[in-house]
Design a protein around this motif. Structure first.
Motif, mmCIF file in Angstrom:
data_model
loop_
_atom_site.group_PDB
_atom_site.id
_atom_site.type_symbol
_atom_site.label_atom_id
_atom_site.label_comp_id
_atom_site.label_asym_id
_atom_site.label_seq_id
_atom_site.Cartn_x
_atom_site.Cartn_y
_atom_site.Cartn_z
ATOM 1 N N ASP A 274 72.640 41.963 44.407
ATOM 2 C CA ASP A 274 74.099 41.915 44.321
ATOM 3 C C ASP A 274 74.620 41.475 45.693
ATOM 4 O O ASP A 274 74.399 42.172 46.687
ATOM 5 C CB ASP A 274 74.635 43.305 43.973
ATOM 6 N N PRO A 275 75.296 40.323 45.779
ATOM 7 C CA PRO A 275 75.741 39.824 47.098
ATOM 8 C C PRO A 275 76.699 40.772 47.799
ATOM 9 O O PRO A 275 76.864 40.700 49.014
ATOM 10 C CB PRO A 275 76.409 38.481 46.766
ATOM 11 N N ARG A 276 77.335 41.667 47.045
ATOM 12 C CA ARG A 276 78.224 42.641 47.681
ATOM 13 C C ARG A 276 77.434 43.713 48.428
ATOM 14 O O ARG A 276 77.983 44.402 49.293
ATOM 15 C CB ARG A 276 79.119 43.306 46.631
ATOM 16 N N ILE A 277 76.143 43.832 48.102
ATOM 17 C CA ILE A 277 75.288 44.842 48.730
ATOM 18 C C ILE A 277 74.330 44.198 49.719
ATOM 19 O O ILE A 277 74.269 44.579 50.885
ATOM 20 C CB ILE A 277 74.515 45.637 47.667
ATOM 21 N N VAL B 45 64.078 49.392 42.861
ATOM 22 C CA VAL B 45 65.504 49.734 42.885
ATOM 23 C C VAL B 45 66.201 48.945 43.991
ATOM 24 O O VAL B 45 67.282 48.371 43.785
ATOM 25 C CB VAL B 45 65.699 51.249 43.112
ATOM 26 N N ALA B 46 65.582 48.894 45.177
ATOM 27 C CA ALA B 46 66.183 48.177 46.304
ATOM 28 C C ALA B 46 66.333 46.694 45.997
ATOM 29 O O ALA B 46 67.360 46.078 46.325
ATOM 30 C CB ALA B 46 65.329 48.379 47.552
ATOM 31 N N GLU B 47 65.309 46.128 45.362
ATOM 32 C CA GLU B 47 65.396 44.712 45.008
ATOM 33 C C GLU B 47 66.515 44.475 44.001
ATOM 34 O O GLU B 47 67.299 43.527 44.132
ATOM 35 C CB GLU B 47 64.067 44.225 44.430
ATOM 36 N N GLY B 48 66.601 45.345 43.024
ATOM 37 C CA GLY B 48 67.613 45.169 41.980
ATOM 38 C C GLY B 48 69.034 45.285 42.495
ATOM 39 O O GLY B 48 69.898 44.489 42.130
#
Length: 429
Positions: free
Chosen positions: A242-245, A235-238
């Motif tokens: 996202d560059p916003r995250i 989940v963390a990788e996915g």
């Protein structure tokens, strides 16, 4: 330009060394003669990779010296960094007594124009208070400016961060002060934000609070992952792609600690309260962090049925790897909880000591991980030191009473540990 750095703790020593590396002449000042004598001999009084080598280099280069003579040091230097501690007081507010003492010392010893730059983490409005303290302490009136230049150093990577910062924040109300600070950093290539002192002070708190929020977010998400049979690492990788995250600070575990996040979040919450503003999101961040180690202990208790009279090995005391900082370390909370339930506790960390309040407790200090795991009923991994990945876990399984691994940092491979014969339990996996 000659620079004086007041306070030779983690931030002050790193600041002094990096400015010496940039080619400036730097003096480190502290009232602690033991620290100063150690530094003069080229010995660092805390653990931080790369700094001791730099210390010895610049003690020889002549760019760096240390002293306890505050009047002479203040007289001889026109640019002064305040790098003293601002620990949490009993009410959770930042204790500014050390900052005030330094400000009064500067005011008393001033002999000409001084630029005072606060690098300590301080509440919004501290620049104004420092200005007032200096003015009140001046015997003769001499001009000075007070600016804010917060640090953004990660323990364990302080040298990398100081030499290659991702941004420089300058809080200044005066053109002369701004120009001098920009000159100090002229060899550094990174974005520079010039703003007001109040804004600079809030940027520091807001940055640390946001990072703490990311940690508590992924830790709370890990609890849901356990219920759903989903791996939190995936989940963390996915979401991190996202560059916003972003991927940083999305490693689930037993919570954050150290000298910054806990006290800075607390201070920001109190600042908001004093200004009739509710920061309910940050209140939840703190709540999650304070209970995260208990979440893992529930898993230990469920597996062993009881913790009483069970030997539990705790690997890692520092709040993170590559530092000996044990302030607010989750490992200390884990140990305290284990002792309260009458478990037998053995511990190992490659560099960090036990918290002073734990020294009188019935805890076995181990010289090696193998010693800690001997006859253990379970092992709880609290700090992700690389050395723990190099352990011969096949051998460890054979010396333990029960091969139960509770990985509080999700650093070991679950599939590998299970194939060896361990009962393996991480957080969110």
């Amino acid at each position: 330009m000659n620079i004086l750095v007041i306070g030779t703790g983690y931030v002050g020593t790193t600041t002094a060394l990096v400015f010496a590396e940039m080619g400036w002449n730097v003096t480190g000042l502290d009232t602690d003669s033991l620290k100063i004598n150690q530094l003069k001999q080229g010995n660092l009084h805390f653990y931080e990779p790369g700094l001791e080598e730099l210390l010895r280099k610049h003690m020889q280069s002549g760019h760096l010296q240390f002293t306890t003579d505050k009047d002479q040091a203040i007289n001889n230097n026109d640019i002064i960094f305040i790098c003293v501690g601002t620990p949490s007081g009993p009410d959770g507010n930042a204790d500014l007594s050390y900052v005030q003492q330094v400000a009064e010392d500067i005011g008393h010893a001033s002999n000409r124009y001084k630029l005072i730059i606060n690098k300590s983490t301080v509440p919004v409005g501290t620049q104004e208070r420092v200005t007032s303290w200096i003015k009140s302490a001046q015997i003769e009136s001499h001009p000075f400016d007070v600016a804010s230049n917060p640090e953004f150093l990660r323990e364990g990577k302080a040298l990398i961060d100081a030499l290659n910062p991702d941004r420089i924040i300058i809080g200044s109300n005066h053109e002369r002060a701004t120009h001098l600070i920009l000159t100090l950093y002229q060899s550094v290539n990174c974005p520079v934000v010039v703003t007001t002192p109040r804004t600079a002070e809030l940027i520091k708190y807001a940055s640390n609070a946001f990072l703490a929020t990311k940690i508590s977010y992924i830790n709370e998400m890990a609890r849901l992952c356990d219920k759903l049979g989903v791996h939190v690492k995936d989940v963390a990788e996915g979401i991190g792609l996202d560059p916003r995250i972003g991927q940083s600070f999305l490693q689930a575990g037993i919570g954050y600690g150290g000298s910054c996040f806990p006290k800075d979040v607390s201070a920001l919450l109190l600042t908001a309260k004093a200004n009739d503003t509710e920061l309910s999101l940050l209140e939840k961040v703190v709540s999650v962090n304070q209970t995260q180690h208990l979440y893992l202990l529930d898993k230990v208790r469920e597996r062993l049925e009881t913790l009483a009279h069970k030997k539990i090995a705790v690997l890692g005391l520092a709040f993170k790897p590559e530092t000996d900082d044990i302030r607010e370390a989750p490992a200390s909370r884990v140990i305290q909880s284990l002792l309260s339930e009458q478990a037998y506790v053995s511990v190992f960390d490659p560099v960090a000591p036990l918290e002073p309040y734990l020294l009188q407790q019935p805890i076995t200090w181990s010289a090696t991980p193998e010693d800690a795991l001997q006859h253990a009923d379970a092992v709880i991994l609290c700090t992700e030191w690389a050395i723990y990945q190099q352990i011969d876990w096949v051998q460890m399984k054979n010396i333990m009473n029960q091969p139960n691994m509770f990985d509080g940092r999700n650093m070991l491979e679950a599939t590998l540990m299970k194939s060896i014969g361990f009962y393996y339990q991480g957080i969110g996996c």
